[in-house]
Design a protein around this motif. Structure first.
Motif, PDB file in Angstrom:
ATOM      1  N   GLN A  79       0.823  -1.210   0.000  1.00 58.21           N
ATOM      2  CA  GLN A  79       0.000   0.000   0.000  1.00 58.21           C
ATOM      3  C   GLN A  79       0.852   1.252   0.000  1.00 58.21           C
ATOM      4  OE1 GLN A  79      -2.680   1.063  -0.707  1.00 58.21           O
ATOM      5  NE2 GLN A  79      -4.430  -0.094   0.085  1.00 58.21           N
ATOM      6  N   VAL A  80       0.297   2.313  -0.535  1.00 55.68           N
ATOM      7  CA  VAL A  80       0.968   3.608  -0.585  1.00 55.68           C
ATOM      8  C   VAL A  80       0.044   4.627   0.070  1.00 55.68           C
ATOM      9  CG1 VAL A  80       1.842   5.420  -2.076  1.00 55.68           C
ATOM     10  CG2 VAL A  80       2.223   3.016  -2.698  1.00 55.68           C
ATOM     11  N   GLN A  81       0.618   5.445   0.939  1.00 52.32           N
ATOM     12  CA  GLN A  81      -0.137   6.520   1.566  1.00 52.32           C
ATOM     13  C   GLN A  81       0.379   7.851   1.035  1.00 52.32           C
ATOM     14  OE1 GLN A  81       1.470   4.082   3.786  1.00 52.32           O
ATOM     15  NE2 GLN A  81      -0.379   2.895   3.353  1.00 52.32           N
TER      16      GLN A  81
ATOM     17  N   ARG B 223       0.472   2.972 -10.522  1.00 53.78           N
ATOM     18  CA  ARG B 223       1.502   1.934 -10.589  1.00 53.78           C
ATOM     19  C   ARG B 223       2.298   2.038 -11.872  1.00 53.78           C
ATOM     20  NH1 ARG B 223      -2.766  -1.350  -8.544  1.00 53.78           N
ATOM     21  NH2 ARG B 223      -2.337  -2.071  -6.414  1.00 53.78           N
TER      22      ARG B 223
ATOM     23  N   TYR C 214      -5.435   6.105 -11.699  1.00 51.17           N
ATOM     24  CA  TYR C 214      -4.582   6.254 -10.526  1.00 51.17           C
ATOM     25  C   TYR C 214      -5.030   5.299  -9.423  1.00 51.17           C
ATOM     26  CZ  TYR C 214      -2.371  10.283 -12.649  1.00 51.17           C
ATOM     27  OH  TYR C 214      -1.655  11.092 -13.496  1.00 51.17           O
ATOM     28  N   ASN C 215      -4.049   4.754  -8.727  1.00 53.58           N
ATOM     29  CA  ASN C 215      -4.309   3.704  -7.748  1.00 53.58           C
ATOM     30  C   ASN C 215      -4.418   4.214  -6.311  1.00 53.58           C
ATOM     31  OD1 ASN C 215      -2.202   2.450  -9.988  1.00 53.58           O
ATOM     32  ND2 ASN C 215      -3.916   1.113  -9.516  1.00 53.58           N
ATOM     33  N   TRP C 216      -3.742   5.316  -6.011  1.00 57.37           N
ATOM     34  CA  TRP C 216      -3.740   5.815  -4.632  1.00 57.37           C
ATOM     35  C   TRP C 216      -4.003   7.318  -4.635  1.00 57.37           C
ATOM     36  CZ3 TRP C 216       0.542   2.895  -6.484  1.00 57.37           C
ATOM     37  CH2 TRP C 216       0.545   1.539  -6.086  1.00 57.37           C
ATOM     38  N   TRP C 217      -4.687   7.778  -3.606  1.00 57.91           N
ATOM     39  CA  TRP C 217      -5.080   9.169  -3.498  1.00 57.91           C
ATOM     40  C   TRP C 217      -4.812   9.705  -2.100  1.00 57.91           C
ATOM     41  CZ3 TRP C 217      -7.092  12.039  -7.526  1.00 57.91           C
ATOM     42  CH2 TRP C 217      -7.421  11.322  -8.686  1.00 57.91           C
TER      43      TRP C 217
END
Length: 124
Positions: A1-3, A100, A111-114
């Motif tokens: 996961q990315v924050q 990614r 986009y995968n992370w917000w």
């Protein structure tokens, strides 16, 4: 996961400047293209700017071209958006996003992370 965590928003007069930051943490090795979007009240979230991977390739929406500049410090895992000559119509919540892939992405679905967003208000 990315924050992703944005900062730097606030209230500024028309013609002024702000610099937004977006700090990435977690599995940052998974992050390719990063971008900025914004959403004004009653409107859809719109693409503002992106930087392709760790390259110098950047792309902008016509509405901000020549006024905004996106940059990335890979060592700090941080994305920036320098906003100059701000206008009242730039008022919105600004979101940082990460994908990614390493490609041109201008759609929110790509986009995968917000991040959670940061408010920018430009007074006339």
């Amino acid at each position: 996961q990315v924050q992703l965590v944005e900062s730097g928003g606030g209230l500024v007069q028309a013609g002024g400047s702000l610099r937004l930051s977006c700090a990435a943490s977690g599995r940052t090795s998974s992050v390719g293209t990063m971008g900025w979007f914004r959403q004004a009240p009653g409107k859809e979230r719109e693409f503002i700017a992106q930087i392709i991977g760790n390259s110098n390739y950047t792309f902008y929406a016509d509405s901000v071209k020549g006024r905004f500049a996106v940059s990335r410090d890979s060592a700090k895992n941080t994305l920036y958006l320098q906003m100059n000559s701000l206008k009242p119509e730039d008022t919105a919540v600004y979101y940082c996003a990460a994908a990614r892939g390493i490609y041109y992405y201008s759609q929110t679905s790509q986009y995968n992370w917000w991040g959670q967003g940061t408010q920018v208000t430009v007074s006339s």
